[in-house]
Write a protein that holds these residues in place. Structure first.
Motif, PDB file in Angstrom:
ATOM      1  N   LYS A   1     -12.730   3.418  -1.326  1.00 23.07           N
ATOM      2  CA  LYS A   1     -12.481   2.961  -2.691  1.00 23.07           C
ATOM      3  C   LYS A   1     -11.584   3.983  -3.388  1.00 23.07           C
ATOM      4  O   LYS A   1     -11.913   5.156  -3.456  1.00 23.07           O
ATOM      5  CB  LYS A   1     -13.799   2.798  -3.428  1.00 23.07           C
ATOM      6  N   ILE A   2     -10.427   3.516  -3.896  1.00 15.96           N
ATOM      7  CA  ILE A   2      -9.508   4.431  -4.572  1.00 15.96           C
ATOM      8  C   ILE A   2      -9.378   4.152  -6.065  1.00 15.96           C
ATOM      9  O   ILE A   2      -8.849   4.979  -6.794  1.00 15.96           O
ATOM     10  CB  ILE A   2      -8.110   4.442  -3.906  1.00 15.96           C
ATOM     11  N   ASP A   3      -9.864   3.006  -6.517  1.00 15.28           N
ATOM     12  CA  ASP A   3      -9.790   2.693  -7.939  1.00 15.28           C
ATOM     13  C   ASP A   3     -10.808   1.610  -8.273  1.00 15.28           C
ATOM     14  O   ASP A   3     -11.101   0.750  -7.442  1.00 15.28           O
ATOM     15  CB  ASP A   3      -8.386   2.217  -8.311  1.00 15.28           C
ATOM     16  N   VAL A   4     -11.334   1.679  -9.488  1.00 15.41           N
ATOM     17  CA  VAL A   4     -12.232   0.653 -10.020  1.00 15.41           C
ATOM     18  C   VAL A   4     -11.766   0.355 -11.434  1.00 15.41           C
ATOM     19  O   VAL A   4     -11.565   1.265 -12.225  1.00 15.41           O
ATOM     20  CB  VAL A   4     -13.700   1.133 -10.052  1.00 15.41           C
ATOM     21  N   VAL A   5     -11.584  -0.927 -11.728  1.00 12.37           N
ATOM     22  CA  VAL A   5     -11.074  -1.336 -13.032  1.00 12.37           C
ATOM     23  C   VAL A   5     -11.964  -2.441 -13.579  1.00 12.37           C
ATOM     24  O   VAL A   5     -12.418  -3.308 -12.830  1.00 12.37           O
ATOM     25  CB  VAL A   5      -9.616  -1.847 -12.906  1.00 12.37           C
ATOM     26  N   GLU A   6     -12.206  -2.405 -14.881  1.00  8.15           N
ATOM     27  CA  GLU A   6     -12.931  -3.489 -15.539  1.00  8.15           C
ATOM     28  C   GLU A   6     -11.927  -4.418 -16.205  1.00  8.15           C
ATOM     29  O   GLU A   6     -10.902  -3.979 -16.713  1.00  8.15           O
ATOM     30  CB  GLU A   6     -13.881  -2.936 -16.599  1.00  8.15           C
ATOM     31  N   TYR A  62     -12.132  -3.829  -7.544  1.00  2.00           N
ATOM     32  CA  TYR A  62     -12.069  -2.636  -6.705  1.00  2.00           C
ATOM     33  C   TYR A  62     -10.761  -2.626  -5.926  1.00  2.00           C
ATOM     34  O   TYR A  62     -10.301  -3.668  -5.459  1.00  2.00           O
ATOM     35  CB  TYR A  62     -13.219  -2.617  -5.696  1.00  2.00           C
ATOM     36  N   VAL A  63     -10.198  -1.435  -5.753  1.00  2.00           N
ATOM     37  CA  VAL A  63      -9.018  -1.253  -4.922  1.00  2.00           C
ATOM     38  C   VAL A  63      -9.430  -0.354  -3.758  1.00  2.00           C
ATOM     39  O   VAL A  63      -9.988   0.725  -3.965  1.00  2.00           O
ATOM     40  CB  VAL A  63      -7.851  -0.607  -5.697  1.00  2.00           C
ATOM     41  N   ASN A 117      -1.337  -6.785 -11.890  1.00  2.00           N
ATOM     42  CA  ASN A 117      -0.825  -5.444 -12.186  1.00  2.00           C
ATOM     43  C   ASN A 117      -1.248  -4.447 -11.109  1.00  2.00           C
ATOM     44  O   ASN A 117      -0.441  -3.618 -10.678  1.00  2.00           O
ATOM     45  CB  ASN A 117      -1.307  -4.967 -13.558  1.00  2.00           C
ATOM     46  N   LEU A 118      -2.509  -4.518 -10.687  1.00  2.00           N
ATOM     47  CA  LEU A 118      -2.986  -3.620  -9.631  1.00  2.00           C
ATOM     48  C   LEU A 118      -2.265  -3.883  -8.310  1.00  2.00           C
ATOM     49  O   LEU A 118      -1.891  -2.942  -7.600  1.00  2.00           O
ATOM     50  CB  LEU A 118      -4.491  -3.779  -9.433  1.00  2.00           C
ATOM     51  N   ALA A 119      -2.077  -5.156  -7.979  1.00  2.00           N
ATOM     52  CA  ALA A 119      -1.372  -5.500  -6.743  1.00  2.00           C
ATOM     53  C   ALA A 119       0.042  -4.936  -6.766  1.00  2.00           C
ATOM     54  O   ALA A 119       0.520  -4.392  -5.760  1.00  2.00           O
ATOM     55  CB  ALA A 119      -1.344  -7.015  -6.554  1.00  2.00           C
ATOM     56  N   ILE A 166      -7.535  -5.550  -2.568  1.00  2.00           N
ATOM     57  CA  ILE A 166      -8.236  -5.641  -3.845  1.00  2.00           C
ATOM     58  C   ILE A 166      -9.413  -6.584  -3.641  1.00  2.00           C
ATOM     59  O   ILE A 166      -9.264  -7.651  -3.034  1.00  2.00           O
ATOM     60  CB  ILE A 166      -7.309  -6.186  -4.944  1.00  2.00           C
ATOM     61  N   ILE A 167     -10.570  -6.182  -4.153  1.00  2.00           N
ATOM     62  CA  ILE A 167     -11.749  -7.045  -4.124  1.00  2.00           C
ATOM     63  C   ILE A 167     -12.180  -7.288  -5.561  1.00  2.00           C
ATOM     64  O   ILE A 167     -12.471  -6.341  -6.300  1.00  2.00           O
ATOM     65  CB  ILE A 167     -12.901  -6.416  -3.317  1.00  2.00           C
TER      66      ILE A 167
END
Length: 88
Positions: A26-31, A19-20, A43-45, A5-6
């Motif tokens: 890149k497989i996911d981008v979350v705000e 960013y994941v 949560n992403l981790a 995760i960045i």
């Protein structure tokens, strides 16, 4: 498969971008907001099974405080003490 995760911290912006990546794709981008940044990263981790988190942007003390919040969130909600945070 290397996942990470960045988090791009911008202290004065209302929206933060997370960013994941998996194998440099890149497989996911979350705000997120600053207020829920640690929760969203935790949560992403948990969702992606990631323990490698990179944080960038903002003053070092500020970024370190957010990193500590992420570790605390991981321990409190997911019993995940394997999280490793790199400050880049």
């Amino acid at each position: 498969m290397a996942k990470k995760i960045i988090g791009m911290l911008q202290p004065f912006d209302t929206k933060q971008i997370i960013y994941v990546y998996e194998d440099n794709n890149k497989i996911d981008v979350v705000e997120a907001t600053i207020d829920n940044f640690a929760t969203v990263v935790s949560n992403l981790a948990n969702e992606y099974g990631i323990s490698d988190i990179n944080l960038t942007g903002g003053p070092k003390q500020y970024t370190k405080r957010i990193g500590d919040q992420i570790k605390e969130e991981g321990l409190t909600n997911y019993s995940n003490n394997q999280i490793e945070i790199k400050y880049i």
